[in-house]
Design a protein around this motif. Sequence first.
Motif, PDB file in Angstrom:
ATOM      1  N   ALA A  24       0.890  -0.932   0.290  1.00 61.85           N
ATOM      2  CA  ALA A  24      -0.057   0.072  -0.151  1.00 61.85           C
ATOM      3  C   ALA A  24       1.031   1.183   0.503  1.00 61.85           C
ATOM      4  O   ALA A  24       2.427   1.385  -0.591  1.00 61.85           O
ATOM      5  CB  ALA A  24      -1.250   0.176   1.080  1.00 61.85           C
ATOM      6  N   ASP A  42       5.149  -0.079   2.811  1.00 63.11           N
ATOM      7  CA  ASP A  42       3.765  -0.177   3.589  1.00 63.11           C
ATOM      8  C   ASP A  42       3.328  -1.414   3.451  1.00 63.11           C
ATOM      9  O   ASP A  42       2.613  -1.617   1.837  1.00 63.11           O
ATOM     10  CB  ASP A  42       3.296   1.091   3.743  1.00 63.11           C
ATOM     11  CG  ASP A  42       3.153   1.860   3.727  1.00 63.11           C
ATOM     12  OD1 ASP A  42       4.569   2.080   5.240  1.00 63.11           O
ATOM     13  OD2 ASP A  42       3.013   3.024   2.967  1.00 63.11           O
ATOM     14  N   VAL A  44       0.824  -4.542   4.188  1.00 65.16           N
ATOM     15  CA  VAL A  44      -0.355  -4.771   4.839  1.00 65.16           C
ATOM     16  C   VAL A  44      -0.153  -6.804   4.647  1.00 65.16           C
ATOM     17  O   VAL A  44      -0.832  -7.113   4.125  1.00 65.16           O
ATOM     18  CB  VAL A  44      -2.079  -4.410   4.090  1.00 65.16           C
ATOM     19  CG1 VAL A  44      -3.273  -4.524   4.708  1.00 65.16           C
ATOM     20  CG2 VAL A  44      -1.377  -2.375   4.292  1.00 65.16           C
ATOM     21  N   HIS A  69       1.690  -2.440  14.087  1.00 66.66           N
ATOM     22  CA  HIS A  69       2.887  -2.665  12.774  1.00 66.66           C
ATOM     23  C   HIS A  69       4.253  -3.268  13.640  1.00 66.66           C
ATOM     24  O   HIS A  69       4.474  -2.853  14.538  1.00 66.66           O
ATOM     25  CB  HIS A  69       2.881  -0.841  11.966  1.00 66.66           C
ATOM     26  CG  HIS A  69       3.728  -0.468  13.094  1.00 66.66           C
ATOM     27  ND1 HIS A  69       4.724   1.001  12.451  1.00 66.66           N
ATOM     28  CD2 HIS A  69       3.598   0.081  13.988  1.00 66.66           C
ATOM     29  CE1 HIS A  69       5.276   1.759  13.397  1.00 66.66           C
ATOM     30  NE2 HIS A  69       5.263   1.424  13.791  1.00 66.66           N
ATOM     31  N   LEU A  80       1.788  -3.742   8.322  1.00 66.28           N
ATOM     32  CA  LEU A  80       1.201  -3.247   8.839  1.00 66.28           C
ATOM     33  C   LEU A  80      -0.155  -4.632   9.462  1.00 66.28           C
ATOM     34  O   LEU A  80      -0.342  -5.611   8.090  1.00 66.28           O
ATOM     35  CB  LEU A  80       0.295  -1.794   8.607  1.00 66.28           C
ATOM     36  CG  LEU A  80       1.553  -1.117   8.333  1.00 66.28           C
ATOM     37  CD1 LEU A  80       1.948  -0.788   7.040  1.00 66.28           C
ATOM     38  CD2 LEU A  80       0.942  -0.209   9.028  1.00 66.28           C
ATOM     39  N   TRP A  83      -5.025  -1.122   7.243  1.00 69.41           N
ATOM     40  CA  TRP A  83      -5.357  -0.317   6.449  1.00 69.41           C
ATOM     41  C   TRP A  83      -5.997   0.852   6.377  1.00 69.41           C
ATOM     42  O   TRP A  83      -6.854   0.750   5.794  1.00 69.41           O
ATOM     43  CB  TRP A  83      -5.124   0.072   5.060  1.00 69.41           C
ATOM     44  CG  TRP A  83      -4.471   0.199   4.112  1.00 69.41           C
ATOM     45  CD1 TRP A  83      -4.681   1.094   3.084  1.00 69.41           C
ATOM     46  CD2 TRP A  83      -2.842   0.893   4.569  1.00 69.41           C
ATOM     47  NE1 TRP A  83      -4.250   2.224   2.919  1.00 69.41           N
ATOM     48  CE2 TRP A  83      -3.013   2.209   3.897  1.00 69.41           C
ATOM     49  CE3 TRP A  83      -1.564   0.785   5.237  1.00 69.41           C
ATOM     50  CZ2 TRP A  83      -1.795   2.275   3.390  1.00 69.41           C
ATOM     51  CZ3 TRP A  83      -0.734   1.302   4.549  1.00 69.41           C
ATOM     52  CH2 TRP A  83      -1.255   2.690   3.980  1.00 69.41           C
ATOM     53  N   VAL A  88      -8.785  -6.478   5.454  1.00 69.68           N
ATOM     54  CA  VAL A  88      -7.246  -6.811   4.697  1.00 69.68           C
ATOM     55  C   VAL A  88      -7.778  -7.784   3.266  1.00 69.68           C
ATOM     56  O   VAL A  88      -7.369  -7.605   2.527  1.00 69.68           O
ATOM     57  CB  VAL A  88      -6.766  -7.210   5.754  1.00 69.68           C
ATOM     58  CG1 VAL A  88      -5.321  -7.563   5.336  1.00 69.68           C
ATOM     59  CG2 VAL A  88      -6.169  -6.256   6.425  1.00 69.68           C
ATOM     60  N   TRP A 112      -8.320   6.119  -0.496  1.00 65.37           N
ATOM     61  CA  TRP A 112      -7.852   6.186   0.437  1.00 65.37           C
ATOM     62  C   TRP A 112      -7.060   7.827   0.700  1.00 65.37           C
ATOM     63  O   TRP A 112      -6.725   8.344   1.826  1.00 65.37           O
ATOM     64  CB  TRP A 112      -7.190   5.712   1.237  1.00 65.37           C
ATOM     65  CG  TRP A 112      -5.633   4.935   1.283  1.00 65.37           C
ATOM     66  CD1 TRP A 112      -5.306   4.145   0.047  1.00 65.37           C
ATOM     67  CD2 TRP A 112      -4.407   5.485   1.357  1.00 65.37           C
ATOM     68  NE1 TRP A 112      -3.895   3.986  -0.046  1.00 65.37           N
ATOM     69  CE2 TRP A 112      -3.546   5.266   0.484  1.00 65.37           C
ATOM     70  CE3 TRP A 112      -4.128   6.886   2.061  1.00 65.37           C
ATOM     71  CZ2 TRP A 112      -1.967   5.531   1.330  1.00 65.37           C
ATOM     72  CZ3 TRP A 112      -3.112   6.989   3.132  1.00 65.37           C
ATOM     73  CH2 TRP A 112      -1.789   6.424   2.583  1.00 65.37           C
TER      74      TRP A 112
END
Length: 138
Positions: A24, A42, A44, A69, A80, A83, A88, A112
Amino acid sequence: MVREHPFFRQLMSLSLPIEDYVIAGSGPMFAHGLRRDIGDIDVVAGSVAWGRALELGHPETAPLGYAQHVVLSGGTIEILDGWFGYPVDALIAEAEIIEGIRFMPLRRVLEWKLKFMDNGVGREKDWRDIEMIRQYLQ
């Protein structure tokens, strides 16, 4: 190109189950060539990948408080367990696969980032990202 970047090489070395996470943040922009470089990745994670992350590091609350995280590789990889309220498993299922890696679709990144800005926590770079993604998607 993507797999050659040092952060993605580090990610691949972690042995996370590739079918159980999605990249992400700015990673999808990098994968589509909208960014020349990124400051971190990042990741997820679904339940199995999150279990592996817990073996690799100590979980803490993410800075914006929306998830837990695990930060690895000197901060270049952030795994993480959520999100921004998105399910997820749904994020993983809708991912675009680029060079064998799952990335959040750019339309979802745009969505987002716009929510992020509406909540007043966005940054100047997010406005630039929004414009780049909009132009790319047109």
